[in-house]
Design an enzyme around this catalytic site. Structure first.
Site, PDB file in Angstrom:
ATOM      1  N   ASP A 421       0.912  -1.180   0.028  1.00 43.53           N
ATOM      2  CA  ASP A 421       0.076  -0.202  -0.046  1.00 43.53           C
ATOM      3  C   ASP A 421       0.811   1.160  -0.031  1.00 43.53           C
ATOM      4  O   ASP A 421       2.211   1.047  -0.133  1.00 43.53           O
ATOM      5  CB  ASP A 421      -0.884  -0.123   1.153  1.00 43.53           C
ATOM      6  CG  ASP A 421      -2.135   1.116   1.209  1.00 43.53           C
ATOM      7  OD1 ASP A 421      -2.250   1.512   0.154  1.00 43.53           O
ATOM      8  OD2 ASP A 421      -2.729   1.106   2.395  1.00 43.53           O
ATOM      9  N   GLU A 424       2.600   5.121  -4.122  1.00 43.62           N
ATOM     10  CA  GLU A 424       2.555   5.986  -5.174  1.00 43.62           C
ATOM     11  C   GLU A 424       3.871   6.901  -5.642  1.00 43.62           C
ATOM     12  O   GLU A 424       3.815   7.110  -6.904  1.00 43.62           O
ATOM     13  CB  GLU A 424       1.402   6.942  -5.087  1.00 43.62           C
ATOM     14  CG  GLU A 424      -0.171   6.197  -4.955  1.00 43.62           C
ATOM     15  CD  GLU A 424      -0.334   5.502  -3.914  1.00 43.62           C
ATOM     16  OE1 GLU A 424      -0.849   4.548  -3.918  1.00 43.62           O
ATOM     17  OE2 GLU A 424       0.229   6.015  -2.971  1.00 43.62           O
ATOM     18  N   ASP A1220     -82.100 -15.496 -28.074  1.00 41.43           N
ATOM     19  CA  ASP A1220     -81.460 -16.985 -27.817  1.00 41.43           C
ATOM     20  C   ASP A1220     -81.109 -17.527 -29.145  1.00 41.43           C
ATOM     21  O   ASP A1220     -81.422 -16.985 -30.368  1.00 41.43           O
ATOM     22  CB  ASP A1220     -82.939 -17.705 -27.344  1.00 41.43           C
ATOM     23  CG  ASP A1220     -82.513 -19.057 -26.689  1.00 41.43           C
ATOM     24  OD1 ASP A1220     -81.292 -19.433 -26.848  1.00 41.43           O
ATOM     25  OD2 ASP A1220     -83.523 -19.813 -26.551  1.00 41.43           O
ATOM     26  N   GLU A1223     -76.006 -18.750 -31.873  1.00 41.69           N
ATOM     27  CA  GLU A1223     -74.861 -19.270 -31.871  1.00 41.69           C
ATOM     28  C   GLU A1223     -74.235 -18.892 -33.320  1.00 41.69           C
ATOM     29  O   GLU A1223     -72.986 -18.887 -33.278  1.00 41.69           O
ATOM     30  CB  GLU A1223     -74.720 -20.521 -31.180  1.00 41.69           C
ATOM     31  CG  GLU A1223     -74.907 -20.654 -30.089  1.00 41.69           C
ATOM     32  CD  GLU A1223     -76.273 -20.505 -29.509  1.00 41.69           C
ATOM     33  OE1 GLU A1223     -76.644 -20.251 -28.266  1.00 41.69           O
ATOM     34  OE2 GLU A1223     -77.153 -20.705 -30.281  1.00 41.69           O
ATOM     35  N   ASP A1325     -79.172 -23.775 -21.321  1.00 39.97           N
ATOM     36  CA  ASP A1325     -80.311 -24.848 -20.864  1.00 39.97           C
ATOM     37  C   ASP A1325     -79.631 -26.021 -20.004  1.00 39.97           C
ATOM     38  O   ASP A1325     -79.413 -27.078 -20.532  1.00 39.97           O
ATOM     39  CB  ASP A1325     -81.045 -25.414 -22.237  1.00 39.97           C
ATOM     40  CG  ASP A1325     -81.309 -24.330 -23.048  1.00 39.97           C
ATOM     41  OD1 ASP A1325     -81.968 -23.367 -22.282  1.00 39.97           O
ATOM     42  OD2 ASP A1325     -81.621 -24.566 -24.254  1.00 39.97           O
TER      43      ASP A1325
END
Length: 1643
Positions: A421, A424, A1220, A1223, A1325
């Site tokens: 460390d 530098e 009714d 379909e 139905d």
């Protein structure tokens, strides 16, 4: 001359100085843009004699320079510019030596020398692209100012350091980056090391090049928008290397071959590490070690900062606080752990605490190893120990001294590695304790933009002397030279072993000897984020063993920050938690803390993948590969490092393919998770993890095999003893120590099918020998749950299956023929945008399966994905080259997307090959749609897509009789095609609803709508999907119609009334029995021979009856069928229809298509004993084409004529219509004369419909029938059949309202998504059977999902004789159908309430009175559905989705959020098991708090009782009941206030006149009360003696001034205000089980 602004070269900022330099001056508004810049003719020229005509910038210009260039390799060009007349400093690099090879034979570059001004232009040989052009600015070459600028081909610039770069790619907007090694925390200033290499990505092909300046002087690196860069240094020479590669990775490899390939760390270096600056004693260190061992944290290395030293002196230890340090390494070794020490370069000049000489200083002084001042004296500075001197690691003597000191200390305190460390080099005094001389080294003519702008700030004087040269030249080499010396020391201490070395200061080539950490960062989210570009850059620099201080060094971390950093840090190659503030090791947060568990989870993943990481580091060591790698190195076009690239990847957490490619995705990351994905195509070597690498290396190893889209994967493994040095490439070494196996996988099975197989895939018994390569091939035996039906048609056989290229294995109830290859489509030309995705799907001919002509896949398709809303997207797949039918149902879609990418709830990705779409919930990561499956195909008459589901909890699809609300996922197929089919298991029925709701495992929900109207099975069918949440489903298709108030009353009907007298008698009997009865119907009996718009002589008195019952507050509804008789001589409806051309036609002749339905021929005798279908006296019928605008007008006129007949005695003043048989139904298959197009009527694939062998024409007209859409477009009945009821819906409501001038109601049998905007629905139905009660609840809940709130079943059953108990229970249940009608067929017994006995009447009256009492609440719910899209009949899971018990409950239901209905559904039961979710529930009948919560309860249910419960926290409006709603609406109203645990309740009421067309809008609230109330616990004024143990209800208007408000009397109109109701009075809080009454509303 005119110089472009973005090519200017910065010189000075003062105008006069600029002019003296011969430069140009132009002030700019942007301070970053240089104001003083070179003119184009500035600089050197190639000439004899050479010259420098321009004025000097900083003096001591070198008039003549020498260019030397070398074509060193085919991919590396070297040139340097020197002073031919004087020796200048050149970097004495350990690895880079003078080139000894021959000239490159086939260079990938060309070099051109420009003459005047001088310039070098380097071009890529393959395409002529200019890579490196120095003519953009002049060469500057003075003694202390050297500058060269380079124009680049792109702004994609990466590298240069060491700095904090907030993003990996450089911002080229005039940034200057100083390079001068400095002890300073990570900022944008110059940091610890000097790295002068950058990489430039030229374009999206991957072509790249790199530039390296071998120079160690202080310098600047400038980027500018041209794009261009400038190297500006204050010494040495210009010594450049250019590396040309086809990929970024190749460029890095070329660079590292020059400066030195990275060291291979010892295996144990890859373990997790702990350290702290601030340990007060060795005991404290051991506490940290022990607590992290105790939690089972993977943890290999303990480091102690300078705290261990005596007064921070190197090579000493504190004999008080760290007295047992000599035994510490052994203590760690006993548990497989290692000890690493820290050393700083600075050596104290002071004696030891006991007065003895400091040996290291003495021995160094004796050997003259210190850095000297320029006068020859030792330079003295100050660092951690106080006054210090600094070793000269560039001298052989200094290195030997350092090696010896390391050995002496190791003899005293054993250790396993060194962390260096402060190198530098750092000093706490500027220059030296004596200061620095005033000379041009300490104060150069030009000082780069370094921190403090003082060359010797926090370091040594620049005129200090080392063996390699002046500090001015070698400052940036100090850490590099210390690294070399330390590596030599470690090699001496651990011969043949790699040990451990990291350094703070680095230079080019440092990675050959050790690693690096990113310095003294801070505990901040920015620093966490910036660590990623830092790691990526150091991989470019050849230091792959790199990482940041996890959780931050400075400042106190937070639990969340540290947890997230531990997750990220688990994937740093150098993984260390280190700080200088409060303890932040994982265990300090708690042994079972979220942080500990998350850290262990990810560290275990790290340790599992260490063989892979070790192999990557080996490849870095031997080839120069990067380890931590930016995405751009692997995928192009270049992407930033947070975007999913065009890669197939697999989630590590889920083990599933992730279909995310080239798309930004918000990956859900709950507290304990991070995004982690494996790239398809790779094999990852693994090893079972342990808490140390020593232990884990003894564990079994394995492979994770991630297939790519071609079903292949490869990988390699380097393996040795983990620490030995030597020539790792030698064959002898490989044979002894290394398995280096390349494993290729090819499978015959598609990767996207391996949902469960991805979870665990084990290959056993592989006896791999060291040093060999292997190929593994196998065929996967798939899980039967992963099968997709390859032959969905009937009568599958082995032969038929194999013809399709599919696999065959007989299994009962499971598809025997199943796909064993991926779908044949792949994606090309994909385009992502903010609004969606557009892509082309192409057919891979090599993967096409055998098909018939009409099922052959279309070769090219278009995919469009649109992000309509934040919660809704649409994807559509279609044949863009040929027009195809699309569903003409209008949807409420925005004209342009209304969403933002940030707020969108979903992410969408497209898998390229095989094609698939994936939709993922952004907040949780749950995949809610994933269609990358083998089933996808798109042909003219067979379209199929499948998706994986987020869970087993799926609801919807219809219309069918489903035995449960939640679908049974055990291989069921539900056909969809509208048909006159009474509810029967597995048979397609009246409606068509391709919508489902999916619950996700966490309780989130989503909906999917397939907008297609063709016949389909649940898994098959054009592909327009919309994915949304449930409320937005109704926003899309339209919200439900608002029924009139009277339609909520009880209704009676029967098919088989003999005459109007029978109907009249029924009405009177109901009235006499005082049973609520609002609506009376007649079935087709009232018609003459069943012809629409006619009146039978038997019902001549019906108009008068209707008028009479309406005068008594009742309403009347008639039935209409769509088919119109054609065998008549005077039937105006047919005659006018022919005139207006409104009937469905044959496609070629345009003649009317006839079939048979209800109407009888005239003057025939009806045989009632025969089924109607078998009667030969049924007339021919035509079918109105309701898509046509003309039909709407025709229908409107015909209905108006029934309502206002020219003969008033025949005017039927009906209030609603029941449509009714729409379909559309027929009593023959197809049409009179037969159908003419077999392909349409008997398509190549018949979906799973009832009576498949008959084709699509079963009980319906021919499929070639021709319709015309409103815009005149023709449409085949084949396409629009299932839309017939939908097409009739709106015209029916328009005609009804035009006739009656009231809201009215339409009840339709056949429905499609959005039908609910106009009609309600009954469930068809049904049969008088006990199972139908339960199924009616399921049906209602499903139609709530479909957006049809007004729904119910025929109470007591339509077919067969009902039974007494059955009908009682059905009357109780039916009282809570929104549409509540008792109806049955002719030939069965009467079943209306008045037809049984007095007890039945009483029970019916009582339950219907409850219904009528609660009608204000029901009406409000229906308005909520109409206004907001909410549900009325509501499954418990909608309100209590967090309670998984509710996900399967379908024998109870809610009205809205507040009323729980628990009916008896089984014969002879006198109790019912009901579930009570977590809320307060009050018994409706007794007013008592039940106390039931989150439990099933067996409730008493005598025959006259239905269990009802009110949920605490809600206010229910009510009204006293009456025989009809016309009378009940005149009665007093009230509130039931049910307090929750917090002693509060809220509710609202919608009220209007109940009949007007439309509902109240915010701007027209006349006659409408929209009231919101909140009630809080407390006594009520005037009722202090009230019994507070029970809830009580009191009517509005009974007392005045109860809450200080005035009472009111009906029919005074309500104001349209919102009022808030709050209980006031005593402040004491009453018991929590109470409800209140005695509430009066304001007027």
């Amino acid at each position: 001359g005119n110089i472009l602004e973005n090519t200017r070269k910065e010189i000075l900022s003062h105008k006069s100085t600029c002019s003296r330099r011969g430069c140009c001056w132009s002030p700019q508004s942007d301070a970053n843009v240089p104001w003083c810049y070179f003119s184009p003719n500035h600089g050197y020229k190639v000439s004899e004699p050479p010259g420098l005509p321009s004025p000097s910038l900083f003096g001591d210009d070198i008039q003549t320079v020498l260019l030397t260039a070398e074509y060193q390799t085919n991919n590396r060009f070297h040139f340097k510019i020197t002073d031919p007349n004087a020796k200048r400093f050149e970097v004495p690099h350990e690895h880079v030596k003078p080139f000894q090879g021959s000239k490159a034979s086939n260079p990938s570059y060309t070099v051109e020398l420009k003459q005047n001004p001088f310039g070098l232009v380097v071009t890529r040989a393959s395409n002529g692209k200019v890579l490196f052009d120095t003519t953009i600015g002049p060469l500057q070459y003075a003694d202390q100012f050297l500058q060269l600028s380079i124009r680049l081909p792109s702004s994609n610039i990466y590298g240069i350091g060491e700095h904090v770069h907030k993003q990996y790619r450089h911002d080229v907007n005039w940034r200057t980056w100083p390079l001068f090694s400095r002890d300073t925390p990570p900022t944008v200033d110059n940091l610890y090391g000097a790295q002068t290499f950058f990489l430039c990505l030229e374009d999206n092909t991957g072509a790249s090049f790199g530039v390296f300046l071998m120079n160690s002087n202080a310098m600047e690196f400038v980027v500018q928008p041209a794009p261009a860069v400038t190297y500006r240094t204050i010494g040495g020479i210009l010594d450049f290397y250019i590396f040309v590669g086809n990929t970024p990775e190749q460029v890095v490899q070329e660079y590292l071959q020059l400066v030195g390939l990275p060291a291979l760390p010892a295996y144990w270096n890859l373990g997790f590490q702990l350290c702290r600056y601030g340990y007060t004693s060795l005991d404290e260190v051991k506490e940290v070690v022990e607590r992290n061992r105790a939690v089972g944290l993977p943890y290999d290395i303990q480091i102690i900062d300078i705290d261990y030293m005596e007064k921070r002196k190197d090579f000493t230890y504190d004999k008080v606080n760290f007295k047992d340090l000599p035994q510490f390494a052994s203590y760690l070794h006993a548990h497989g752990q290692k000890y690493v020490i820290i050393l700083d370069p600075a050596i104290s000049t002071q004696s030891m605490d006991d007065g003895s000489p400091y040996g290291s200083y003495v021995r160094g002084s004796d050997r003259n190893v210190w850095v000297n001042q320029s006068d020859g004296k030792v330079l003295v500075g100050e660092v951690w120990p106080g006054e210090t001197v600094f070793p000269d690691y560039t001298s052989a003597e200094g290195t030997d001294w350092w090696v010896n000191e390391c050995k002496l200390f190791h003899d005293m305190v054993p250790y396993d590695g060194i962390w260096i460390d402060m190198n530098e080099v750092c000093s706490f005094v500027a220059g030296s304790k004596e200061g620095c001389a005033d000379n041009k080294l300490n104060y150069p003519p030009y000082t780069p933009k370094i921190l403090d702008r003082l060359m010797y700030a926090k370091t040594l004087c620049l005129d200090a002397v080392q063996s390699w040269g002046k500090q001015y030249d070698v400052h940036n080499l100090y850490g590099y030279s210390m690294t070399l010396s330390t590596r030599k020391a470690l090699d001496t201490l651990f011969p043949g072993k790699r040990s451990f070395l990291i350094s703070r200061s680095t230079f080019a080539g440092s990675g050959k000897f050790g690693g690096h950490w990113l310095g003294d960062n801070a505990a901040s989210w920015d620093q966490l984020r910036w660590s990623i570009p830092g790691m990526l850059e150091f991989n470019l620099f050849g230091i792959p063993y790199v990482g940041a201080d996890i959780c931050g060094f400075f400042d106190d971390t937070t639990e969340e920050l540290c947890r997230r950093w531990m997750q990220l840090g688990a994937f740093y190659p150098f993984s260390r938690n280190h700080n200088g503030e409060l303890h932040q090791d994982p265990a300090v947060f708690g042994s079972n803390s979220l942080l500990v568990n998350s850290s262990k989870h990810y560290l275990n993943i790290r340790y599992t993948l260490l063989p892979y990481l070790y192999t990557l580091l080996y490849k870095a060591h031997t080839r120069g590969d990067t380890v931590t790698r930016p995405l751009l190195h692997e995928t192009l076009p270049a992407v930033d490092n947070t975007k999913f690239p065009a890669l197939f990847s697999i989630s590590v957490h889920q083990g599933e393919p992730v279909q995310l490619k080239k798309v930004w995705v918000n990956i859900p990351t709950p507290e304990e998770k991070m995004g982690l994905h494996l790239r398809g195509g790779y094999i990852f070597p693994t090893q079972n993890p342990s808490t140390t690498t020593e232990a884990s290396r003894k564990n079994p190893m394995g492979l994770i095999i991630a297939l790519d889209i071609n079903n292949e994967a490869s990988g390699d493994l380097f393996w040795d003893d983990g620490e030995s040095t030597g020539d790792l490439n030698s064959s002898d070494f490989i044979c002894e120590n290394i398995i280096f196996s390349i494993l290729y996988l090819r499978t015959t099975f598609n990767n996207c099918l391996l949902f469960h197989i991805y979870k665990v895939g084990v290959i056993k018994g592989l006896k791999l020998e060291l040093g060999k390569s292997y190929t593994i091939q196998w065929t996967l035996k798939m899980n039967v749950n992963e099968r997709f039906d390859c032959y969905p048609g009937p009568n599958a056989t082995l032969e038929k299956c194999q013809q399709l290229g599919c696999s065959w294995e007989v299994n009962p109830d499971i598809p025997s023929c199943y796909y064993s290859s991926s779908n044949p489509y792949l994606v090309e030309n994909i385009d992502y945008s903010d609004s969606g995705i557009v892509a082309t799907l192409n057919l891979d001919d090599s993967r096409v399966r055998a098909n018939e002509a009409y099922t052959a896949p279309i070769s090219t398709l278009r995919l469009e994905v649109k992000y309509h809303l934040n919660n809704m997207l649409q994807f559509k797949i279609y044949d863009y080259q040929n027009s195809r039918y699309e569903v003409p149902v209008p949807l409420n879609l925005p004209s342009s997307p209304l969403n933002s990418s940030q707020e969108r709830l979903y992410d969408v990705s497209v898998q390229i090959k095989p094609f698939g779409i994936q939709v993922r919930r952004r907040s949780t990561g749950t995949v809610i749609w994933n269609s990358a499956l083998p089933t996808f195909t798109f042909s003219d008459m067979f379209i199929q897509i499948s998706t994986r589901l987020a869970s087993q909890y799926i609801y919807g699809f219809g219309e069918h009789e489903h035995p449960n609300f939640r679908h049974n996922m055990s291989w069921h197929t539900w056909g969809m095609f509208t048909r006159d089919q009474p509810p029967t298991y597995k048979l397609n029925s009246y409606g068509f609803h391709p919508f489902y709701m999916g619950l996700e495992e966490d309780g989130n929900a989503h909906g999917v709508l397939l907008l297609n109207s063709n016949a389909m099975g649940k898994k098959t069918s054009i592909l327009t999907h919309k994915i949304m949440d449930i409320l937005s489903s109704l926003q899309l298709i339209g919200r439900p119609v608002m029924p009139p108030y009277w339609s909520l009353g009880f209704q009676l009907c029967r098919y088989g009334y003999a005459n109007d007298s029978e109907v009249s008698q029924l009405v009177e009997e109901m009235k006499a029995a005082r049973i609520p009865h609002d609506v009376q119907y007649v079935d087709i009996d009232y018609m003459e021979r069943n012809l629409d718009f006619t009146l039978s002589p038997r019902f001549a008195g019906l108009p008068d009856l209707v008028n009479r019952i309406k005068a008594d507050g009742m309403r009347f509804i008639i039935i209409l069928d769509p088919a119109i008789s054609a065998n008549e001589t005077n039937y105006p409806a047919f005659t006018r229809g022919v005139e207006q051309d409104i009937f469905v036609q044959w496609p070629d002749t345009k003649e009317i298509l006839y079939s048979k339905v209800w109407s009888f021929l005239p003057n025939v005798q009806i045989n009632e004993s025969l089924p109607h279908e078998d009667q030969n006296y049924v007339s021919h019928c035509a079918f109105p084409d309701f898509f046509r605008n003309a039909t709407t007008e025709w229908y409107k006129k015909e209905i108006a004529e029934v309502y206002n007949n020219s003969d008033p005695s025949k005017s039927l003043k009906f209030d609603g219509l029941w449509t009714d048989m729409n379909e559309p139904a027929a009593f023959m298959n197809g049409a009179m004369g037969g159908c003419r197009d077999d392909l349409l009527n008997y398509p190549p694939y018949m979906p799973h419909l009832g009576y498949r062998d008959v084709g699509l024409i079963y009980k319906t007209p021919c499929m070639e029938g021709l319709h015309y859409l409103p815009d005149g477009t023709p449409a085949r009945h084949f396409d629009v059949h299932s839309l017939y009821g939908w097409s009739q819906a709106r015209p029916s409501l328009v005609a009804l309202q035009a006739a009656t001038q009231e809201r009215g109601i339409i009840i339709s049998r056949s429905t499609y998504p959005s039908s609910g905007r106009w009609v309600g629905h009954w469930l068809g139905d049904n049969t008088a059977a006990w199972d139908q009660l339960h199924k009616s609840i399921i049906g209602m809940m499903e139609f709530s999902l479909f957006g049809i709130s007004y729904t119910g079943a025929d109470i007591c059953g339509f077919f067969k004789d009902s039974q007494y108990e059955l009908c009682v229970r059905w009357m109780q249940l039916g009282a809570f159908y929104p549409f509540s009608r008792n109806h049955n067929e002719k030939g069965t017994r009467r079943q209306d309430p008045a037809s049984w006995d007095e007890a039945f009447e009483d029970m019916s009256r009582n339950v219907l009175n409850i219904r009528y009492t609660l009608l204000p609440y029901l009406y409000t719910l229906l308005h909520d559905a109409h206004a907001d899209g909410s549900t009325v009949v509501r499954p418990l899971l909608h309100e209590f989705v967090a309670d998984r018990n509710t996900w399967d409950i379908d024998e109870q239901f809610l009205w809205g959020p507040a009323l729980l209905i628990s009916p008896v559904l089984r014969e002879n039961d006198r109790s019912v098991v009901a579930y009570f979710p977590d809320a307060r529930w009050y018994d409706y009948h007794t007013d008592s708090d039940t106390g039931f919560r989150k439990q099933f309860q067996n409730l008493s249910a005598p025959l006259d009782h239905i269990n009802l419960h009110i949920r605490g926290g809600y206010i229910l409006p009510w009204q006293l009941p009456a025989r009809t709603t016309a009378y009940s609406r005149l009665n007093a109203m009230g509130l039931t206030v049910a307090l929750d645990d917090a002693q509060s309740a809220a509710g609202h009421l919608y009220w209007d006149d109940g009949v007007r067309i439309g509902t109240a809008s915010p701007s027209s609230l006349h006659q409408t009360l929209l009231w919101l109330g909140t009630a809080k616990g407390g006594s009520i004024p005037g009722d202090t003696q009230a019994d507070n143990t029970k809830p009580k209800d009191v009517n509005w208007g009974e007392r005045e001034q109860t809450l200080g408000w005035k009472g009111w009397t009906w029919p005074r109109p309500f104001r349209g205000d919102r009022s808030e109701l709050t209980f006031r009075g005593k402040t004491e809080v009453k018991p929590a089980d109470q409800r209140y009454r005695n509430v009066i509303l304001p007027d």
